[in-house]
Motif scaffolding. Structure first.
Motif: not given
Length: 294
Positions: A75-84, A91-94, A120-128
């Protein structure tokens, strides 16, 4: 076949600890034989250096049977600071599970998908795994990729491109969040740029890649505010990249992009999300692509 009930006796799903690294790497090497151990050691090392986020796992989860790691998802967690308000992405990986334990593989994912305020994101999903993505409520946010030649785009005379540096005066024209994105990705080997156009500053992050079976050097767009900004600044960026001899760029897309000279490739680089706020096209910041490498 996915199993959503209780795990069998002797098998448990738990957070990965630093003491698990050797077993985690062994499992990942079994699941991804095309990657060597050094790739996964670097991946875990970089995860250990990421800023910790309260109530979020530093590394991910493992399936353990009799003290042996038999399944992993990072798991790759990131906090983004936004005005709102702040936004957290994961990002779920591997995702790798030994064959005899694959009926329980989905437990790794359902254990993570409990925070409703996280995207949550999956940016390289295996076909299976695509059917599992859909069953778990993931939706497409990119259905293809657009390969383009930025130098062939029109360029406004007032546009100029600068490589981002901490001491660059133009960095002050960006938000704190964007300055952080540019500096962190430059440290990870990306090319961070600022395009100054009509007195406004537009940030971009590009990652060097080789496509078409590794034959063609190119840049993947890792960050832009919008595809409209990319089209506006593409000509200036293309002439900047021309100096290094790289002519081709690739960006996630849902179709052809107005103002860019190139071709759309559907069903390439599919990317999924689940949560309150889908990433915008052209935003792959702090994903496995950058932190682990292509």
């Amino acid at each position: 076949m996915a199993v959503l009930g209780a795990l069998p006796p002797g098998v448990r799903c738990r957070p990965i600890r630093e003491a698990d690294w050797e077993g985690v790497v062994d499992c990942l090497c079994r699941g991804f034989p095309e990657r060597d151990r050094s790739y996964w050691i670097q991946a875990l090392t970089r995860l250990s250096q990421r800023p910790a986020i309260a109530e979020c796992q530093q590394y991910g989860f493992a399936l353990e049977e009799a003290g042996r790691i038999v399944g992993v998802v990072l798991t790759l967690y990131t906090r983004y600071r936004r005005q709102e308000g702040d936004e957290i992405r994961c990002n779920l990986s591997s995702w790798s599970v030994d064959e005899e334990f694959r009926p329980y593989a989905i437990k790794l994912i359902t254990t993570i998908l409990k925070q409703r305020d996280v995207t949550y994101t999956n940016v390289s999903p295996a076909p299976a795994t695509l059917k599992h993505n859909l069953a778990l409520g993931f939706r497409l946010f990119s259905s293809g990729q657009f390969a383009f030649l930025p130098a062939f785009s029109s360029m406004q005379r007032s546009c100029r491109v600068l490589e981002a540096r901490p001491d660059l005066a133009e960095m002050a024209m960006l938000s704190d969040s964007e300055r952080y994105i540019l500096s962190e990705h430059a440290a990870l080997g990306c090319l961070s740029l600022i395009c100054i156009c009509d007195g406004a500053a537009f940030p971009f992050v590009l990652m060097p890649r080789r496509i078409l079976r590794g034959l063609i050097p190119s840049y993947q767009i890792v960050y832009c505010r919008s595809l409209a900004d990319l089209s506006r600044c593409a000509g200036a960026i293309g002439r900047f990249l021309w100096r290094s001899g790289i002519l081709l760029c690739v960006v996630d897309a849902k179709g052809p992009i107005a103002g860019l000279f190139g071709w759309y490739r559907p069903n390439r680089g599919l990317k999924y999300f689940k949560g309150p706020r889908p990433p915008s096209l052209g935003d792959l910041t702090f994903t496995e692509l950058v932190i682990f490498g292509p």
